[in-house]
Motif scaffolding. Structure first.
Motif, PDB file in Angstrom:
ATOM      1  N   ILE A 293      -3.737 -12.299   0.474  1.00 47.31           N
ATOM      2  CA  ILE A 293      -4.330 -11.056  -0.024  1.00 47.31           C
ATOM      3  C   ILE A 293      -5.836 -11.112   0.210  1.00 47.31           C
TER       4      ILE A 293
ATOM      5  N   ILE B   7      -9.519  -9.529  -0.544  1.00 47.30           N
ATOM      6  CA  ILE B   7     -10.404  -8.676  -1.326  1.00 47.30           C
ATOM      7  C   ILE B   7     -11.797  -8.815  -0.732  1.00 47.30           C
TER       8      ILE B   7
ATOM      9  N   LYS C 197     -11.832  -0.488   5.270  1.00 45.31           N
ATOM     10  CA  LYS C 197     -10.705  -0.987   4.477  1.00 45.31           C
ATOM     11  C   LYS C 197      -9.540  -1.483   5.333  1.00 45.31           C
TER      12      LYS C 197
ATOM     13  N   ASP D 226      -6.694  -5.497   1.069  1.00 44.39           N
ATOM     14  CA  ASP D 226      -5.926  -5.076  -0.109  1.00 44.39           C
ATOM     15  C   ASP D 226      -6.825  -4.447  -1.165  1.00 44.39           C
ATOM     16  N   ALA D 227      -8.119  -4.801  -1.116  1.00 51.24           N
ATOM     17  CA  ALA D 227      -9.092  -4.212  -2.040  1.00 51.24           C
ATOM     18  C   ALA D 227     -10.487  -4.499  -1.504  1.00 51.24           C
TER      19      ALA D 227
ATOM     20  N   GLU E  99     -12.130  -1.209  -5.588  1.00 54.28           N
ATOM     21  CA  GLU E  99     -11.248  -0.155  -5.085  1.00 54.28           C
ATOM     22  C   GLU E  99     -10.085  -0.790  -4.338  1.00 54.28           C
ATOM     23  N   THR E 100      -8.872  -0.538  -4.776  1.00 52.31           N
ATOM     24  CA  THR E 100      -7.696  -1.047  -4.072  1.00 52.31           C
ATOM     25  C   THR E 100      -7.347  -0.096  -2.926  1.00 52.31           C
ATOM     26  N   THR E 101      -6.561  -0.606  -1.969  1.00 48.52           N
ATOM     27  CA  THR E 101      -6.295   0.177  -0.753  1.00 48.52           C
ATOM     28  C   THR E 101      -4.869   0.702  -0.664  1.00 48.52           C
TER      29      THR E 101
ATOM     30  N   THR F 174      -1.958  -1.062  -0.853  1.00 48.86           N
ATOM     31  CA  THR F 174      -0.929  -1.949  -0.319  1.00 48.86           C
ATOM     32  C   THR F 174       0.058  -2.300  -1.428  1.00 48.86           C
TER      33      THR F 174
ATOM     34  N   SER G 277      -1.415  -4.140  -4.402  1.00 47.52           N
ATOM     35  CA  SER G 277      -2.631  -3.598  -5.023  1.00 47.52           C
ATOM     36  C   SER G 277      -2.577  -3.558  -6.543  1.00 47.52           C
ATOM     37  N   ASN G 278      -1.430  -3.200  -7.112  1.00 51.98           N
ATOM     38  CA  ASN G 278      -1.338  -3.078  -8.569  1.00 51.98           C
ATOM     39  C   ASN G 278      -1.623  -4.388  -9.287  1.00 51.98           C
TER      40      ASN G 278
END
Length: 348
Positions: free
Chosen positions: A128, A130, A153, A157-158, A170-172, A174, A177-178
């Motif tokens: 992941i 970031i 982006k 993933d963020a 800011e998440t993207t 994927t 992301s949560n």
């Protein structure tokens, strides 16, 4: 999903939240060199510098065990060593996400007629990214001229934007992301004024990069540029040390190694470089790239001509600037591309 915001002083608390679920890596500076290290309480995160090594090593490790096997007169036991550990790389530059995407197009093609690199694919699924946006692009950066953005982006993933005393996350969108959303008292949505401030920072960074030299890619017939004087000139300066290829996030050449002893063996791969004399040497001794001239030409034409011809015009360079900053003889891919693009391939 609306971005989240938290005080910069709470960054360590956020990383601890992530560390309960994932293996977390952060940029750390030791003895003047910034690299990615495992997050712990003793490590001081350094988000202001571009790490010397790229995240390529997480997707295509410098040395990677592929399989182990044992053999007897009656049977063969084969065990693939596919990676499975979930990890977060925090603080990467946005260009790194693009680099992963470019390598993925090469190593994990989506057409049914090409084989996929299952090891790269597994690392991609388990890693992941970031990013930490580039408020102040580095002196060697030129991502805008390669199709990138200091707050892009792609492949991420963020992304985090530094607003001074606060960080905007800011998440993207994927699948993962949560799981990156801050929890408890860190879970505060950004306001309109936060978003406006972030947008201005992005515009300022883009303006800085737009004022720098642009990579121009030659559209001439390949035979026009194949025998230019520039290759001999560059080869005379080049040491063939391989620094550019090892630090480059989009170089993906590797060599295979097999070991077997007492009925047990393994197969692994390690980084190689098109700048090394043995890279293309055949078992009978013939080498189609016998001198530095051919090897230098291959490196630059692969990035600026061959890769774009097979991947919708995208060049195999994200403008991170590592090769520019660390080449011991100051060879600059921007100057090479500029010369190739002018007057039918050569500057007058």
């Amino acid at each position: 999903m609306r971005p989240y915001i938290f005080n910069k002083s709470n960054l360590s608390a956020y990383l601890k939240q992530l560390d309960t679920v994932f293996e977390v890596w952060i940029p750390v500076t030791e003895n003047g060199i910034t690299t990615f290290n495992l997050f712990n309480k003793q490590n001081d995160i350094d988000l202001g510098k571009i790490p010397r090594t790229s995240v390529k090593s997480f997707f295509l490790p410098q040395h990677e065990l592929l399989m182990e096997y044992s053999a007897s007169p009656d049977s063969i036991q084969l065990d693939e060593c596919l990676p499975s550990k979930k990890r977060i790389i925090f603080g990467v530059k946005p260009c790194e996400g693009r680099a992963v995407k470019l390598n993925s197009q090469l190593l994990v093609p989506e057409t049914k007629y090409q084989k996929q690199d299952l090891y790269f694919k597994a690392n991609q699924q388990n890693t992941i990214l970031i990013a930490y946006g580039c408020n102040q692009p580095g002196v060697g950066c030129f991502c805008r001229s390669t199709g990138g953005d200091p707050f892009g982006k792609t492949g991420l993933d963020a992304i985090v934007t530094d607003l001074g005393d606060r960080l905007l996350l800011e998440t993207t969108g994927t699948e993962i992301s949560n799981q990156l959303i801050p929890k408890n008292d860190l879970n505060e949505e950004a306001t309109e004024s936060d978003l406006t401030a972030a947008e201005q920072i992005k515009k300022n960074a883009c303006k800085v990069l737009d004022e720098r030299s642009e990579i121009k890619v030659s559209k001439e017939n390949i035979h026009t540029v194949f025998d230019l004087e520039i290759w001999k000139e560059t080869a005379m300066r080049c040491l063939n040390c391989g620094i550019c290829t090892y630090l480059c996030p989009t170089c993906s050449c590797f060599d295979m190694m097999d070991y077997f002893e007492d009925g047990k063996g393994s197969q692994s791969r390690c980084w190689d470089s098109c700048m090394f004399s043995l890279f293309t040497q055949h078992s009978l001794g013939h080498n189609p790239r016998p001198s530095k001239k051919e090897r230098v030409r291959q490196r630059f034409l692969h990035k600026l001509r061959y890769y774009p011809e097979h991947h919708n015009g995208e060049i195999s360079c994200v403008g991170c600037g590592r090769c520019v900053l660390h080449c011991p003889v100051n060879i600059d891919i921007r100057e090479i591309a500029d010369r190739l693009s002018l007057n039918g391939g050569e500057r007058g």
